[in-house]
Each structure stands twice: as C-alpha cells, then as structure tokens.
Design a protein around this motif. Structure first.
Motif, PDB file in Angstrom:
ATOM      1  N   THR A  93      39.580  37.942  44.537  1.00  0.00           N
ATOM      2  CA  THR A  93      40.864  38.141  44.078  1.00  0.00           C
ATOM      3  C   THR A  93      40.825  38.839  42.887  1.00  0.00           C
ATOM      4  O   THR A  93      41.613  39.876  42.207  1.00  0.00           O
ATOM      5  N   GLY A  94      39.882  38.283  41.665  1.00  0.00           N
ATOM      6  CA  GLY A  94      39.988  38.839  40.346  1.00  0.00           C
ATOM      7  C   GLY A  94      41.295  38.867  39.757  1.00  0.00           C
ATOM      8  O   GLY A  94      42.375  38.452  40.638  1.00  0.00           O
ATOM      9  N   ASP A  95      41.545  39.017  38.586  1.00  0.00           N
ATOM     10  CA  ASP A  95      42.837  38.634  37.988  1.00  0.00           C
ATOM     11  C   ASP A  95      44.011  39.885  38.199  1.00  0.00           C
ATOM     12  O   ASP A  95      45.200  39.506  38.424  1.00  0.00           O
ATOM     13  N   ASP A  96      43.263  41.182  38.500  1.00  0.00           N
ATOM     14  CA  ASP A  96      44.468  42.174  38.854  1.00  0.00           C
ATOM     15  C   ASP A  96      44.637  42.400  40.206  1.00  0.00           C
ATOM     16  O   ASP A  96      45.365  43.439  40.621  1.00  0.00           O
ATOM     17  N   ARG A  97      44.017  41.822  41.134  1.00  0.00           N
ATOM     18  CA  ARG A  97      44.001  42.041  42.530  1.00  0.00           C
ATOM     19  C   ARG A  97      44.990  41.150  43.223  1.00  0.00           C
ATOM     20  O   ARG A  97      45.485  41.449  44.352  1.00  0.00           O
TER      21      ARG A  97
END
Length: 163
Positions: A93-97
């Motif tokens: 996910t990562g923070d921006d996804r």
C-alpha cells in the motif's frame, strides 16, 4: 478454442491423478482445475479448462468417458453457462497508494479482507477477464502475491450435471 469441461466422478483416491495422467499422456494442457465434493459425498465435481480444436475436445471427452471413475461429463461451453473464479491479491500500500487501491477494489467490486500497515489483501470474484482487468489496473511493482482459484462453472437454465 477454450472449453470448460465439468466432470462428475467417484470421490476416490487416485481419480484426479488418472484424469491428469490422461491429459499429460496425450500432450494436452489443463489451464485450470478445481475439484470438490458434491452434495453426494460419494461424488466429486471436477471443473477443468483446456484449449483445443473441436476434434481435440471430442477426443478428450471420449477418453475421459472411458475412465472408470468418471460418472458423467458435460462440456459447459456447448451452451449458456455461468463461470466464476476467485482471486486473492496482496498489494503493497505505501502511504500514498491506500486510497487508489481502495477505489480500484471498489470499482471491481472487490473486498479488502486483510489490512496491515504496509499491505492490503483484496478478494475478487468474477469471470477471468474481470480479474485480469483488475490486475492490469495495478502497477506491477505494487503486487506482492496473486492466488487464483481456477474456474468454477454451472450451466444456466434446466441443464445440469446430475445423476
């Protein structure tokens, strides 16, 4: 041409092996294979997907019908049918996804069934084309793991694979 062949067979040890052996001995490929018991515990239903000309499929069905374990067989693609496949996709996910992945999941009527601080696991059900389309919307670097069930199918209307 792609064919979905559904087989009612005795629920006995070695039955799956005999079907797989028939395909491998003749150089045919099984693209997808699912097997599960039916409402009758003595029978299993096997659904397999293969490709071939009409002559090759006819040969396959004749050979399958000769196997002792096979009780009844139906080529689902000869009539209207419903087919579904289930897929689990683990994504980074990562923070921006997170929002984008949730939106894509919602568009394809998927469900996020597991969440960690770095991943989502998304469950999708539908025709294989729908699942392929979902994967195409994802950046390949985001995909950690993909698991697909294989095709399950049932004839529409009055047609049924039943004794």
């Amino acid at each position: 041409m792609r064919h979905i062949i559904s087989i009612l067979m005795e629920n006995e040890a070695g039955a799956l092996s005999r079907v797989a052996g028939l395909f491998s001995a003749r150089g045919y490929n099984i693209e997808s294979l699912t097997v599960a018991p039916t409402e009758d515990p003595s029978l299993s239903r096997m659904t397999l997907v293969t490709r071939g000309t009409d002559e090759i499929i006819e040969q396959i069905t004749k050979q399958l019908n000769k196997l002792i374990d096979v009780v009844k067989l139906m080529d689902m693609t000869e009539g209207p049918h419903i087919e579904r496949e289930m897929m689990l996709v683990k994504v980074n996910t990562g923070d921006d996804r997170r929002e984008e992945l949730k939106r894509n999941s919602d568009i394809f009527r998927g469900r996020i069934i597991d969440v960690t601080d770095k991943t989502y696991t998304i469950e999708l059900t539908g025709a294989g084309d729908k699942l392929d389309a979902f994967l195409e919307t994802l950046d390949p670097e985001v995909i950690i793991e993909v698991v697909r069930s294989g095709v399950s199918g049932i004839a529409r209307g009055d047609r049924a694979l039943k004794l």
